[in-house]
Write a protein that holds these residues in place. Structure first.
Motif, PDB file in Angstrom:
ATOM      1  N   THR A   1       0.830  -1.200   0.000  1.00  0.00           N
ATOM      2  CA  THR A   1       0.000   0.000   0.000  1.00  0.00           C
ATOM      3  C   THR A   1       0.862   1.246   0.000  1.00  0.00           C
ATOM      4  N   ASP A   2       0.420   2.224  -0.781  1.00  0.00           N
ATOM      5  CA  ASP A   2       1.124   3.509  -0.814  1.00  0.00           C
ATOM      6  C   ASP A   2       0.254   4.630  -0.264  1.00  0.00           C
ATOM      7  N   GLY A   3      -0.907   4.276   0.251  1.00  0.00           N
ATOM      8  CA  GLY A   3      -1.786   5.273   0.847  1.00  0.00           C
ATOM      9  C   GLY A   3      -2.596   6.070  -0.153  1.00  0.00           C
TER      10      GLY A   3
ATOM     11  N   SER B   1      -5.187   2.592  -3.498  1.00  0.00           N
ATOM     12  CA  SER B   1      -4.781   1.602  -2.492  1.00  0.00           C
ATOM     13  C   SER B   1      -5.838   1.469  -1.404  1.00  0.00           C
TER      14      SER B   1
ATOM     15  N   SER C   1       4.353  -1.150   3.340  1.00  0.00           N
ATOM     16  CA  SER C   1       4.475   0.192   2.786  1.00  0.00           C
ATOM     17  C   SER C   1       5.968   0.472   2.665  1.00  0.00           C
TER      18      SER C   1
ATOM     19  N   ALA D   1       3.946   6.216   6.117  1.00  0.00           N
ATOM     20  CA  ALA D   1       3.821   4.773   5.873  1.00  0.00           C
ATOM     21  C   ALA D   1       3.052   4.102   7.005  1.00  0.00           C
TER      22      ALA D   1
ATOM     23  N   HIS E   1      -0.563   4.725   6.517  1.00  0.00           N
ATOM     24  CA  HIS E   1      -1.110   3.861   5.465  1.00  0.00           C
ATOM     25  C   HIS E   1      -1.429   2.476   6.025  1.00  0.00           C
ATOM     26  N   LEU E   2      -0.492   1.933   6.797  1.00  0.00           N
ATOM     27  CA  LEU E   2      -0.686   0.600   7.379  1.00  0.00           C
ATOM     28  C   LEU E   2      -1.808   0.603   8.408  1.00  0.00           C
TER      29      LEU E   2
ATOM     30  N   ILE F   1       6.967  -1.876   7.476  1.00  0.00           N
ATOM     31  CA  ILE F   1       7.499  -0.710   6.777  1.00  0.00           C
ATOM     32  C   ILE F   1       8.907  -1.062   6.336  1.00  0.00           C
TER      33      ILE F   1
END
Length: 145
Positions: A9-11, A15, A37, A67, A70-71, A89
């Motif tokens: 995932t890149d946010g 994604s 990420s 990151a 995002h996670l 990460i």
């Protein structure tokens, strides 16, 4: 069939949309999700508008925080769906390498990732991490657009 899903995932909005599909896919297969990420390091100091150098340490800290955010979004979706989740990460100038390595290291059965579907010059100049993953793994890759 699939028990461990790797989800890079890149946010991005794409994604985030894919995360909901990954959670449902994991639920159907009674699988766990490993989200990754990848932070790309600041390879060369860049000059800001004022001509001042950017602080590489500050950049790295901000990117790590991003990151983690995002996670956390994927973790919340997995938790709401009752899906086992782990987040990783990594830092690399080549995200595809970290994605492929994480799949091997964590024993994933499949990689599920979003693709922006760039074409023409955009694909040439911006590249495609999805294409690179496809070229460097022997695992099945489910590409969502």
């Amino acid at each position: 069939m699939f028990k461990s899903i790797l989800f890079p995932t890149d946010g991005s909005d794409l994604s985030d949309q894919a995360a909901a599909i990954v959670v449902e896919f994991a639920r159907l297969h009674q699988a766990r999700i490993l989200a990754i990420s990848v932070v790309q390091p600041l390879l060369m100091p860049a000059l800001g508008d004022s001509g001042a150098m950017l602080d590489a340490g500050q950049y790295e800290t901000q990117m790590q925080d991003s990151a983690r955010d995002h996670l956390n979004k994927v973790a919340a979706a997995a938790s709401a769906g009752g899906i086992p989740f782990e987040g990783v990460i990594a830092m690399s100038p080549n995200p595809y390498e970290e994605i492929v390595d994480a799949a091997k290291k964590h024993g994933c059965d499949i990689i599920v990732m979003a693709s922006h579907g760039r074409k023409g010059l955009n694909k040439l100049f911006l590249g495609s991490e999805t294409q690179r993953v496809l070229s460097h793994t022997s695992l099945p890759v489910l590409v969502l657009r």
